[in-house]
Design a protein around this motif. Structure first.
Motif, PDB file in Angstrom:
ATOM      1  N   ALA A 137      -8.967   0.869   6.501  1.00  0.00           N
ATOM      2  CA  ALA A 137      -8.239  -0.398   6.426  1.00  0.00           C
ATOM      3  C   ALA A 137      -6.954  -0.333   7.256  1.00  0.00           C
ATOM      4  CB  ALA A 137      -7.912  -0.734   4.970  1.00  0.00           C
ATOM      5  N   ALA A 138      -6.257   0.799   7.175  1.00  0.00           N
ATOM      6  CA  ALA A 138      -5.010   0.951   7.938  1.00  0.00           C
ATOM      7  C   ALA A 138      -5.286   0.902   9.432  1.00  0.00           C
ATOM      8  CB  ALA A 138      -4.332   2.261   7.554  1.00  0.00           C
ATOM      9  N   GLU A 139      -6.344   1.583   9.869  1.00  0.00           N
ATOM     10  CA  GLU A 139      -6.682   1.597  11.295  1.00  0.00           C
ATOM     11  C   GLU A 139      -7.067   0.209  11.789  1.00  0.00           C
ATOM     12  OE1 GLU A 139      -9.741   4.515  11.551  1.00  0.00           O
ATOM     13  OE2 GLU A 139      -8.351   6.224  11.512  1.00  0.00           O
ATOM     14  N   ALA A 140      -7.658  -0.601  10.905  1.00  0.00           N
ATOM     15  CA  ALA A 140      -8.069  -1.951  11.266  1.00  0.00           C
ATOM     16  C   ALA A 140      -6.927  -2.958  11.136  1.00  0.00           C
ATOM     17  CB  ALA A 140      -9.242  -2.390  10.396  1.00  0.00           C
ATOM     18  N   GLY A 141      -5.764  -2.490  10.684  1.00  0.00           N
ATOM     19  CA  GLY A 141      -4.634  -3.392  10.485  1.00  0.00           C
ATOM     20  C   GLY A 141      -4.823  -4.313   9.293  1.00  0.00           C
ATOM     21  N   ASP A 142      -5.689  -3.901   8.372  1.00  0.00           N
ATOM     22  CA  ASP A 142      -5.974  -4.706   7.177  1.00  0.00           C
ATOM     23  C   ASP A 142      -4.966  -4.335   6.091  1.00  0.00           C
ATOM     24  OD1 ASP A 142      -6.970  -6.073   5.004  1.00  0.00           O
ATOM     25  OD2 ASP A 142      -8.954  -5.126   5.028  1.00  0.00           O
ATOM     26  N   ARG A 143      -3.837  -5.012   6.098  1.00  0.00           N
ATOM     27  CA  ARG A 143      -2.751  -4.680   5.178  1.00  0.00           C
ATOM     28  C   ARG A 143      -3.162  -4.889   3.719  1.00  0.00           C
ATOM     29  NH1 ARG A 143       3.025  -7.879   5.336  1.00  0.00           N
ATOM     30  NH2 ARG A 143       3.713  -7.394   3.218  1.00  0.00           N
ATOM     31  N   ASP A 144      -3.818  -6.013   3.435  1.00  0.00           N
ATOM     32  CA  ASP A 144      -4.248  -6.269   2.062  1.00  0.00           C
ATOM     33  C   ASP A 144      -5.293  -5.258   1.620  1.00  0.00           C
ATOM     34  OD1 ASP A 144      -2.569  -8.398   1.562  1.00  0.00           O
ATOM     35  OD2 ASP A 144      -4.044  -9.922   2.103  1.00  0.00           O
ATOM     36  N   GLY A 145      -6.226  -4.932   2.530  1.00  0.00           N
ATOM     37  CA  GLY A 145      -7.257  -3.948   2.193  1.00  0.00           C
ATOM     38  C   GLY A 145      -6.652  -2.603   1.851  1.00  0.00           C
ATOM     39  N   TYR A 146      -5.621  -2.200   2.611  1.00  0.00           N
ATOM     40  CA  TYR A 146      -4.962  -0.928   2.319  1.00  0.00           C
ATOM     41  C   TYR A 146      -4.239  -0.991   0.978  1.00  0.00           C
ATOM     42  CZ  TYR A 146      -2.347   3.305   2.534  1.00  0.00           C
ATOM     43  OH  TYR A 146      -1.851   4.541   2.209  1.00  0.00           O
ATOM     44  N   TYR A 147      -3.528  -2.085   0.757  1.00  0.00           N
ATOM     45  CA  TYR A 147      -2.776  -2.220  -0.493  1.00  0.00           C
ATOM     46  C   TYR A 147      -3.701  -2.133  -1.704  1.00  0.00           C
ATOM     47  CZ  TYR A 147      -0.109  -4.420  -4.260  1.00  0.00           C
ATOM     48  OH  TYR A 147       0.502  -4.695  -5.463  1.00  0.00           O
ATOM     49  N   TRP A 148      -4.809  -2.871  -1.672  1.00  0.00           N
ATOM     50  CA  TRP A 148      -5.713  -2.856  -2.822  1.00  0.00           C
ATOM     51  C   TRP A 148      -6.446  -1.528  -2.954  1.00  0.00           C
ATOM     52  CZ3 TRP A 148      -4.648  -5.760  -6.572  1.00  0.00           C
ATOM     53  CH2 TRP A 148      -4.080  -7.012  -6.369  1.00  0.00           C
TER      54      TRP A 148
END
Length: 243
Positions: A137-148
């Protein structure tokens, strides 16, 4: 992730925390979950008024259920109800935030010690898988995905301790800390450190090194506190931009 999905996830966490065996009407809990989710999602910011008349109108009920819902959220540190003044979204001082994080660090150190001894191989493998998905998620720039992913990791980490008393104690802090964890994880450099810290923690659990696991999780939480302290001490525009 759609904004509605974030609200639903926050509502689910609040509902779990509030269900402590106390008999509350479903309407009161529903209202508390809705308002609390808006606070955690940043739709209501610290200091915002919570007018019980307007809330009663919104939820098509009397003022009593809305007041009871706000009282529930006050117990969980999301709302302040000053004497003879309108309720508002809680605005924690830096000292209060520091206390929350230091207590959480101590509790998670105990979780690490317990999990290092009692977690099953399947539970540790699941934690490793969650860290992998957090990294993706972090590599994809998915901030919400990383947070959850981070939220899910800590939920499963606490469960891996197999200490229900400790899990309930952590629940008393979870809502207080969720807002701040989202703020610190908005910083890409903090995310990189967070991934490394979580990966090392899982390695310590795999090695059954409970003492190292406790030291790592303590360092992680206190590192987040240092990051958060610098953000809260920064000018307001910088904080809002980070959020």
């Amino acid at each position: 992730m759609p904004a509605a999905a974030n609200l639903e996830r926050f509502q689910a966490i609040i509902r779990r925390v509030l269900s402590k065996g106390e008999e509350e009407s479903s309407l009161v809990v529903d209202i508390a979950c809705t308002i609390g989710a808006e606070i955690l999602d940043g739709r209501r910011v610290p200091g915002d008024d919570l007018n019980s008349v307007e809330l009663a109108r919104r939820f098509r009920t009397s003022r009593t259920p809305t007041r009871e819902a706000l009282a529930l959220l006050e117990k969980e540190g999301l709302v302040e109800i000053p004497p003879r003044r309108r309720p508002r979204v809680a605005d924690h001082s830096l000292e209060e935030v520091s206390e929350i994080y230091r207590v959480r660090a101590a509790m998670l150190a105990l979780v690490a010690e317990e999990a290092g001894q009692r977690a099953t191989e399947e539970e540790i493998a699941e934690l490793r898988d969650i860290v992998t998905r957090m990294e993706e998620a972090a590599e994809a720039g998915d901030r919400d995905g990383y947070y959850w992913g981070n939220v899910r990791f800590h939920e499963r980490f606490a469960e891996a301790s197999h200490n229900r008393t400790l899990q309930r104690a952590l629940d008393s802090l979870v809502l207080r800390s969720l807002r701040f964890r989202r703020l610190t994880l908005a910083n890409p450099h903090r995310v990189v450190r967070s991934i490394a810290d979580h990966s090392r923690l899982v390695t310590a659990l795999e090695d059954r090194d409970a003492r190292l696991a406790a030291a790592l999780v303590t360092a992680n939480v206190l590192g987040a506190l240092r990051e958060l302290s610098s953000m809260l001490e920064a000018p307001a525009p910088a904080i809002r931009a980070a959020g």
